[in-house]
Design a protein around this motif. Structure first.
Motif, PDB file in Angstrom:
ATOM      1  N   THR A 246       0.831  -1.208   0.000  1.00  0.00           N
ATOM      2  CA  THR A 246       0.000   0.000   0.000  1.00  0.00           C
ATOM      3  C   THR A 246       0.872   1.266   0.000  1.00  0.00           C
ATOM      4  N   SER A 247       1.229   1.753   1.167  1.00  0.00           N
ATOM      5  CA  SER A 247       1.952   3.022   1.237  1.00  0.00           C
ATOM      6  C   SER A 247       3.387   2.942   0.728  1.00  0.00           C
ATOM      7  N   ARG A 248       4.060   1.805   0.977  1.00  0.00           N
ATOM      8  CA  ARG A 248       5.485   1.750   0.630  1.00  0.00           C
ATOM      9  C   ARG A 248       5.764   1.763  -0.871  1.00  0.00           C
ATOM     10  N   PRO A 249       5.081   0.950  -1.690  1.00  0.00           N
ATOM     11  CA  PRO A 249       5.358   1.045  -3.124  1.00  0.00           C
ATOM     12  C   PRO A 249       5.067   2.417  -3.695  1.00  0.00           C
ATOM     13  N   ARG A 250       4.030   3.062  -3.208  1.00  0.00           N
ATOM     14  CA  ARG A 250       3.727   4.413  -3.687  1.00  0.00           C
ATOM     15  C   ARG A 250       4.865   5.370  -3.353  1.00  0.00           C
ATOM     16  N   LYS A 251       5.417   5.230  -2.164  1.00  0.00           N
ATOM     17  CA  LYS A 251       6.538   6.087  -1.775  1.00  0.00           C
ATOM     18  C   LYS A 251       7.782   5.765  -2.604  1.00  0.00           C
ATOM     19  N   CYS A 252       8.075   4.478  -2.770  1.00  0.00           N
ATOM     20  CA  CYS A 252       9.269   4.078  -3.516  1.00  0.00           C
ATOM     21  C   CYS A 252       9.183   4.461  -4.980  1.00  0.00           C
ATOM     22  N   TRP A 253       7.980   4.416  -5.546  1.00  0.00           N
ATOM     23  CA  TRP A 253       7.812   4.669  -6.976  1.00  0.00           C
ATOM     24  C   TRP A 253       7.454   6.118  -7.285  1.00  0.00           C
ATOM     25  N   GLY A 254       7.351   6.950  -6.245  1.00  0.00           N
ATOM     26  CA  GLY A 254       7.019   8.354  -6.483  1.00  0.00           C
ATOM     27  C   GLY A 254       5.591   8.572  -6.936  1.00  0.00           C
ATOM     28  N   VAL A 255       4.686   7.693  -6.488  1.00  0.00           N
ATOM     29  CA  VAL A 255       3.275   7.784  -6.855  1.00  0.00           C
ATOM     30  C   VAL A 255       2.518   8.519  -5.755  1.00  0.00           C
ATOM     31  N   THR A 256       1.499   9.263  -6.138  1.00  0.00           N
ATOM     32  CA  THR A 256       0.703  10.015  -5.175  1.00  0.00           C
ATOM     33  C   THR A 256       0.175   9.104  -4.068  1.00  0.00           C
ATOM     34  N   SER A 257       0.246   9.586  -2.846  1.00  0.00           N
ATOM     35  CA  SER A 257      -0.194   8.806  -1.694  1.00  0.00           C
ATOM     36  C   SER A 257      -1.683   8.501  -1.750  1.00  0.00           C
ATOM     37  N   ALA A 258      -2.046   7.318  -1.255  1.00  0.00           N
ATOM     38  CA  ALA A 258      -3.452   6.959  -1.086  1.00  0.00           C
ATOM     39  C   ALA A 258      -3.747   6.706   0.391  1.00  0.00           C
ATOM     40  N   ASP A 259      -2.935   7.284   1.279  1.00  0.00           N
ATOM     41  CA  ASP A 259      -3.182   7.139   2.707  1.00  0.00           C
ATOM     42  C   ASP A 259      -4.564   7.696   3.049  1.00  0.00           C
ATOM     43  N   ILE A 260      -5.156   7.152   4.086  1.00  0.00           N
ATOM     44  CA  ILE A 260      -6.520   7.560   4.450  1.00  0.00           C
ATOM     45  C   ILE A 260      -6.449   8.880   5.217  1.00  0.00           C
ATOM     46  N   GLN A 261      -6.445   9.950   4.454  1.00  0.00           N
ATOM     47  CA  GLN A 261      -6.428  11.282   5.042  1.00  0.00           C
ATOM     48  C   GLN A 261      -6.977  12.279   4.017  1.00  0.00           C
ATOM     49  N   LYS A 262      -7.387  13.404   4.495  1.00  0.00           N
ATOM     50  CA  LYS A 262      -8.005  14.415   3.633  1.00  0.00           C
ATOM     51  C   LYS A 262      -7.041  14.834   2.523  1.00  0.00           C
ATOM     52  N   GLY A 263      -7.579  14.877   1.302  1.00  0.00           N
ATOM     53  CA  GLY A 263      -6.786  15.355   0.178  1.00  0.00           C
ATOM     54  C   GLY A 263      -6.102  14.283  -0.637  1.00  0.00           C
ATOM     55  N   THR A 264      -6.185  13.022  -0.200  1.00  0.00           N
ATOM     56  CA  THR A 264      -5.557  11.939  -0.972  1.00  0.00           C
ATOM     57  C   THR A 264      -6.612  11.171  -1.752  1.00  0.00           C
ATOM     58  N   SER A 265      -6.158  10.428  -2.760  1.00  0.00           N
ATOM     59  CA  SER A 265      -7.064   9.633  -3.581  1.00  0.00           C
ATOM     60  C   SER A 265      -7.622   8.467  -2.772  1.00  0.00           C
ATOM     61  N   ALA A 266      -8.926   8.222  -2.918  1.00  0.00           N
ATOM     62  CA  ALA A 266      -9.576   7.149  -2.156  1.00  0.00           C
ATOM     63  C   ALA A 266      -9.428   5.825  -2.890  1.00  0.00           C
ATOM     64  N   ASP A 267      -8.229   5.272  -2.860  1.00  0.00           N
ATOM     65  CA  ASP A 267      -7.987   3.925  -3.393  1.00  0.00           C
ATOM     66  C   ASP A 267      -8.090   2.960  -2.218  1.00  0.00           C
ATOM     67  N   LEU A 268      -9.284   2.417  -2.017  1.00  0.00           N
ATOM     68  CA  LEU A 268      -9.559   1.612  -0.835  1.00  0.00           C
ATOM     69  C   LEU A 268     -10.274   0.326  -1.228  1.00  0.00           C
ATOM     70  N   ILE A 269     -10.139  -0.699  -0.403  1.00  0.00           N
ATOM     71  CA  ILE A 269     -10.955  -1.901  -0.563  1.00  0.00           C
ATOM     72  C   ILE A 269     -11.669  -2.190   0.753  1.00  0.00           C
ATOM     73  N   LEU A 270     -12.870  -2.705   0.623  1.00  0.00           N
ATOM     74  CA  LEU A 270     -13.653  -3.134   1.775  1.00  0.00           C
ATOM     75  C   LEU A 270     -13.648  -4.658   1.778  1.00  0.00           C
ATOM     76  N   LEU A 271     -13.166  -5.240   2.869  1.00  0.00           N
ATOM     77  CA  LEU A 271     -13.113  -6.694   3.003  1.00  0.00           C
ATOM     78  C   LEU A 271     -14.297  -7.193   3.824  1.00  0.00           C
ATOM     79  N   GLU A 272     -14.692  -8.422   3.599  1.00  0.00           N
ATOM     80  CA  GLU A 272     -15.786  -8.997   4.374  1.00  0.00           C
ATOM     81  C   GLU A 272     -15.398  -9.169   5.834  1.00  0.00           C
ATOM     82  N   GLU A 273     -14.125  -9.483   6.092  1.00  0.00           N
ATOM     83  CA  GLU A 273     -13.636  -9.671   7.455  1.00  0.00           C
ATOM     84  C   GLU A 273     -12.227  -9.098   7.563  1.00  0.00           C
TER      85      GLU A 273
END
Length: 302
Positions: A246-273
């Motif tokens: 999640t966060s580490r490849p984005r940081k290593c590859w210079g890709v915009t963060s998808a951390d769960i915070q205001k202003g970031t892209s909502a790239d999220l998955i919802l799991l059943e459990e």
């Protein structure tokens, strides 16, 4: 891949330009596909391993020309530093493709062009050369040792361990016709990889999950989830396992963060459990949120 919950992919390239074409097509999908980082065509030494994914270089001039011609249309530069593993012998085939001087020139030139580098690399000699040269990421890294891992930690060189290709051949030896001796060598390689994964975590090596999808028995999408499960089964803390995808490849590859915070892209998955209850729950993707879209396993958009 998207149905497995993967919203960002780094494709390691091919000789036919397929990854370049797919990236262009995905840019027209309005968010209903993973973002794709590509390497275009890799580079290899003339006559060495990798004809299906790499162009040949044989001297400094052709090396520079290859990198400069690739730079305008790729996100990463892939280097074939070594051959593949001979499972019957339990070691890497041949010597490293590039010398330290050549690898250093590759890294220097790529950095001048703001191009991250990653190397297909296994076997101690090849890994040592890649690390000494400062290549940004080591893919596979079988037969690594603590000394090299410490240098990777010091330089913050990422490691993508890729258990899946070897695990498949160990789990299904009848498909490749492996005998009992070869199966044991495959098991030894995996056990050593497990040990070095934990060692890398202890030393502070940036670990990034990668499945080597497309290899024999390694399916796109779900294979990345399998990779996370292998990491957890090796003893890596689940938080580190999740960060590796999640966060580490984005940081290593210079890709915009998808951390769960205001202003970031909502790239999220919802799991059943929760995966903290069982890592196998990472396979139970219910809903995917990406770039303002919400959709379920049937790709029904809300």
């Amino acid at each position: 891949s998207l149905l497995a919950g993967v919203t960002l992919i780094r494709d390691a390239g091919d000789i036919h330009g397929i990854n370049t074409t797919i990236r262009a097509e995905l840019e027209q999908t309005n968010g209903l596909a993973p973002n794709l980082q590509i390497a275009g065509i890799a580079i290899r030494k003339t006559g060495r391993y990798g004809s299906f994914m790499a162009r040949e270089v044989n001297d400094a001039e052709s090396l520079l020309q290859a990198i400069r011609s690739l730079a305008s249309n790729v996100d990463h530069l892939k280097i074939l530093m070594t051959g593949i593993i001979d499972f019957k012998l339990g070691k890497v085939k041949g010597s490293p493709q590039f010398t330290l001087e050549e690898a250093g020139l590759i890294v220097k030139t790529a950095r001048e062009l703001d191009l991250p580098t990653f190397a297909h690399c296994s076997g101690l000699k090849g890994i040592q050369t890649a690390v000494e040269a400062g290549i940004d990421s080591i893919e596979h890294g079988f037969f690594i040792n603590r000394q090299v891992l410490q240098k990777m930690a010091d330089k913050q060189i990422a490691w993508v361990p890729t258990f899946s290709p070897v695990d498949f051949q160990w789990a299904r030896p009848e498909l490749a016709g492996w005998d009992a001796e070869t199966v044991q060598k495959l098991r030894n390689i995996l056990d050593s990889h497990n040990e070095h994964l934990l060692m890398a975590e202890e030393l502070g090596v940036p670990l990034v999950a990668g499945s080597d999808a497309g290899s024999y028995g390694v399916e796109h999408g779900m294979a990345l989830i399998d990779e996370l499960i292998f990491m957890a089964q090796a003893g890596l803390p689940l938080q580190s396992v999740l960060q590796s995808a999640t966060s580490r490849p984005r940081k290593c590859w210079g890709v915009t963060s998808a951390d769960i915070q205001k202003g970031t892209s909502a790239d999220l998955i919802l799991l059943e459990e929760s995966p903290f209850t069982s890592v196998q729950n990472l396979k139970k993707v219910q809903t995917i949120l990406k770039d303002g879209f919400v959709f379920n396993q049937a790709l029904a958009v809300y």
